[in-house]
Design a protein around this motif. Sequence first.
Motif, PDB file in Angstrom:
ATOM      1  N   ARG A  12       0.826  -1.214   0.000  1.00 55.55           N
ATOM      2  CA  ARG A  12       0.000   0.000   0.000  1.00 55.55           C
ATOM      3  C   ARG A  12       0.856   1.258   0.000  1.00 55.55           C
ATOM      4  NH1 ARG A  12      -3.894   0.137   4.800  1.00 55.55           N
ATOM      5  NH2 ARG A  12      -4.283   2.180   3.924  1.00 55.55           N
ATOM      6  N   PHE A  13       1.906   1.266   0.804  1.00 54.68           N
ATOM      7  CA  PHE A  13       2.772   2.443   0.904  1.00 54.68           C
ATOM      8  C   PHE A  13       3.454   2.733  -0.428  1.00 54.68           C
ATOM      9  CE2 PHE A  13       6.763   4.593   2.001  1.00 54.68           C
ATOM     10  CZ  PHE A  13       6.259   5.685   2.680  1.00 54.68           C
ATOM     11  N   ARG A  14       4.048   1.706  -1.002  1.00 54.68           N
ATOM     12  CA  ARG A  14       4.760   1.908  -2.275  1.00 54.68           C
ATOM     13  C   ARG A  14       3.801   2.298  -3.399  1.00 54.68           C
ATOM     14  NH1 ARG A  14      10.057   0.305  -2.183  1.00 54.68           N
ATOM     15  NH2 ARG A  14      10.657  -0.884  -0.344  1.00 54.68           N
ATOM     16  N   LYS A  15       2.624   1.700  -3.415  1.00 51.89           N
ATOM     17  CA  LYS A  15       1.649   1.988  -4.473  1.00 51.89           C
ATOM     18  C   LYS A  15       1.147   3.425  -4.394  1.00 51.89           C
ATOM     19  CE  LYS A  15      -2.807   0.528  -6.286  1.00 51.89           C
ATOM     20  NZ  LYS A  15      -3.955  -0.348  -6.092  1.00 51.89           N
ATOM     21  N   ARG A  16       0.779   3.857  -3.201  1.00 48.63           N
ATOM     22  CA  ARG A  16       0.175   5.179  -3.061  1.00 48.63           C
ATOM     23  C   ARG A  16       1.157   6.298  -2.834  1.00 48.63           C
ATOM     24  NH1 ARG A  16      -3.976   5.441   1.051  1.00 48.63           N
ATOM     25  NH2 ARG A  16      -3.430   7.610   1.246  1.00 48.63           N
ATOM     26  N   PHE A  17       2.135   6.070  -1.987  1.00 47.53           N
ATOM     27  CA  PHE A  17       2.978   7.188  -1.599  1.00 47.53           C
ATOM     28  C   PHE A  17       4.230   7.318  -2.439  1.00 47.53           C
ATOM     29  CE2 PHE A  17       3.712  10.603   1.181  1.00 47.53           C
ATOM     30  CZ  PHE A  17       5.077  10.734   1.267  1.00 47.53           C
ATOM     31  N   VAL A  18       4.931   6.247  -2.620  1.00 50.01           N
ATOM     32  CA  VAL A  18       6.195   6.339  -3.337  1.00 50.01           C
ATOM     33  C   VAL A  18       5.978   6.759  -4.778  1.00 50.01           C
ATOM     34  CG1 VAL A  18       8.232   5.066  -4.083  1.00 50.01           C
ATOM     35  CG2 VAL A  18       7.343   4.750  -1.784  1.00 50.01           C
ATOM     36  N   SER A  19       4.929   6.266  -5.410  1.00 53.84           N
ATOM     37  CA  SER A  19       4.673   6.680  -6.790  1.00 53.84           C
ATOM     38  C   SER A  19       4.315   8.156  -6.860  1.00 53.84           C
ATOM     39  CB  SER A  19       3.557   5.835  -7.409  1.00 53.84           C
ATOM     40  OG  SER A  19       2.357   6.007  -6.697  1.00 53.84           O
ATOM     41  N   TYR A  20       3.758   8.691  -5.783  1.00 55.54           N
ATOM     42  CA  TYR A  20       3.380  10.099  -5.734  1.00 55.54           C
ATOM     43  C   TYR A  20       4.581  10.979  -5.435  1.00 55.54           C
ATOM     44  CZ  TYR A  20       1.375  14.369  -3.784  1.00 55.54           C
ATOM     45  OH  TYR A  20       1.089  15.667  -3.493  1.00 55.54           O
ATOM     46  N   LYS A  21       5.346  10.636  -4.425  1.00 53.47           N
ATOM     47  CA  LYS A  21       6.484  11.451  -3.998  1.00 53.47           C
ATOM     48  C   LYS A  21       7.802  11.004  -4.625  1.00 53.47           C
ATOM     49  CE  LYS A  21       4.388  13.923  -0.743  1.00 53.47           C
ATOM     50  NZ  LYS A  21       4.450  15.317  -0.458  1.00 53.47           N
ATOM     51  N   GLY A  22       7.908   9.693  -4.878  1.00 55.21           N
ATOM     52  CA  GLY A  22       9.111   9.181  -5.509  1.00 55.21           C
ATOM     53  C   GLY A  22      10.252   8.837  -4.572  1.00 55.21           C
ATOM     54  N   ASP A  23      10.084   9.020  -3.260  1.00 56.73           N
ATOM     55  CA  ASP A  23      11.193   8.750  -2.363  1.00 56.73           C
ATOM     56  C   ASP A  23      10.697   8.034  -1.114  1.00 56.73           C
ATOM     57  OD1 ASP A  23      13.795  10.837  -0.883  1.00 56.73           O
ATOM     58  OD2 ASP A  23      13.461   8.688  -0.816  1.00 56.73           O
ATOM     59  N   PHE A  24      11.126   6.798  -0.951  1.00 57.25           N
ATOM     60  CA  PHE A  24      10.698   5.957   0.163  1.00 57.25           C
ATOM     61  C   PHE A  24      11.049   6.589   1.511  1.00 57.25           C
ATOM     62  CE2 PHE A  24      11.132   2.168   2.889  1.00 57.25           C
ATOM     63  CZ  PHE A  24       9.919   1.562   2.640  1.00 57.25           C
ATOM     64  N   ARG A  25      12.291   7.044   1.652  1.00 58.51           N
ATOM     65  CA  ARG A  25      12.747   7.607   2.921  1.00 58.51           C
ATOM     66  C   ARG A  25      11.958   8.858   3.289  1.00 58.51           C
ATOM     67  NH1 ARG A  25      16.267  11.525   4.443  1.00 58.51           N
ATOM     68  NH2 ARG A  25      16.912  11.842   2.291  1.00 58.51           N
ATOM     69  N   ASN A  26      11.735   9.751   2.352  1.00 60.13           N
ATOM     70  CA  ASN A  26      10.964  10.960   2.641  1.00 60.13           C
ATOM     71  C   ASN A  26       9.542  10.614   3.060  1.00 60.13           C
ATOM     72  OD1 ASN A  26      13.082  12.690   2.182  1.00 60.13           O
ATOM     73  ND2 ASN A  26      12.483  13.154   0.084  1.00 60.13           N
ATOM     74  N   GLY A  27       8.988   9.583   2.487  1.00 60.56           N
ATOM     75  CA  GLY A  27       7.651   9.136   2.875  1.00 60.56           C
ATOM     76  C   GLY A  27       7.615   8.632   4.302  1.00 60.56           C
ATOM     77  N   ILE A  28       8.646   7.889   4.691  1.00 55.62           N
ATOM     78  CA  ILE A  28       8.738   7.395   6.061  1.00 55.62           C
ATOM     79  C   ILE A  28       8.838   8.569   7.033  1.00 55.62           C
ATOM     80  CG2 ILE A  28      10.160   6.086   7.701  1.00 55.62           C
ATOM     81  CD1 ILE A  28       8.722   4.251   5.743  1.00 55.62           C
ATOM     82  N   VAL A  29       9.688   9.534   6.706  1.00 55.23           N
ATOM     83  CA  VAL A  29       9.859  10.708   7.572  1.00 55.23           C
ATOM     84  C   VAL A  29       8.547  11.482   7.687  1.00 55.23           C
ATOM     85  CG1 VAL A  29      10.993  12.974   7.723  1.00 55.23           C
ATOM     86  CG2 VAL A  29      12.342  10.921   7.233  1.00 55.23           C
ATOM     87  N   GLU A  30       7.861  11.678   6.573  1.00 59.13           N
ATOM     88  CA  GLU A  30       6.587  12.395   6.610  1.00 59.13           C
ATOM     89  C   GLU A  30       5.568  11.659   7.480  1.00 59.13           C
ATOM     90  OE1 GLU A  30       3.255  14.299   3.614  1.00 59.13           O
ATOM     91  OE2 GLU A  30       5.239  13.819   2.829  1.00 59.13           O
ATOM     92  N   ALA A  31       5.539  10.343   7.371  1.00 58.25           N
ATOM     93  CA  ALA A  31       4.622   9.556   8.210  1.00 58.25           C
ATOM     94  C   ALA A  31       4.975   9.707   9.688  1.00 58.25           C
ATOM     95  CB  ALA A  31       4.669   8.083   7.803  1.00 58.25           C
ATOM     96  N   LEU A  32       6.264   9.618  10.018  1.00 57.80           N
ATOM     97  CA  LEU A  32       6.694   9.736  11.412  1.00 57.80           C
ATOM     98  C   LEU A  32       6.362  11.112  11.994  1.00 57.80           C
ATOM     99  CD1 LEU A  32      10.147   7.929  11.239  1.00 57.80           C
ATOM    100  CD2 LEU A  32       8.120   7.166  12.495  1.00 57.80           C
ATOM    101  N   GLU A  33       6.446  12.138  11.174  1.00 59.79           N
ATOM    102  CA  GLU A  33       6.176  13.494  11.648  1.00 59.79           C
ATOM    103  C   GLU A  33       4.689  13.810  11.749  1.00 59.79           C
ATOM    104  OE1 GLU A  33       8.469  15.953   8.995  1.00 59.79           O
ATOM    105  OE2 GLU A  33      10.279  15.718  10.227  1.00 59.79           O
ATOM    106  N   SER A  34       3.857  13.056  11.080  1.00 61.95           N
ATOM    107  CA  SER A  34       2.439  13.413  11.041  1.00 61.95           C
ATOM    108  C   SER A  34       1.550  12.572  11.956  1.00 61.95           C
ATOM    109  CB  SER A  34       1.917  13.315   9.606  1.00 61.95           C
ATOM    110  OG  SER A  34       1.888  11.980   9.176  1.00 61.95           O
TER     111      SER A  34
END
Length: 96
Positions: A12-34
């Motif tokens: 789910r994460f790779r399908k929705r977020f990584v394809s949108y933002k393009g960066d796995f690590r930045n997605g993890i950081v955004e999730a941790l901060e929110s």
Amino acid sequence: MQIRLNAEVDRRFRKRFVSYKGDFRNGIVEALESVDLDKMDLEVLPATRSTERTRCSSILLEDKYYRMLSRTADRRHCTMSLILNACIVHFLNQTK
């Protein structure tokens, strides 16, 4: 840091977020901060067999995020992987 994501969470994460933002690590950081790691429900993970785990993903996180995960896991008496998986599920549910 190596993390082990639940197979469904990873998909789910790779399908929705990584394809949108393009960066796995930045997605993890955004999730941790929110997401409030101390108050989030840990029972949100999709039911899977223990063999349905992805291979470990290695990501480079700043020390503050590692410490955040470690301290939360200690306080909540669980693993850092459980905290991160639950955090990602909450994040995905918030960003629909």
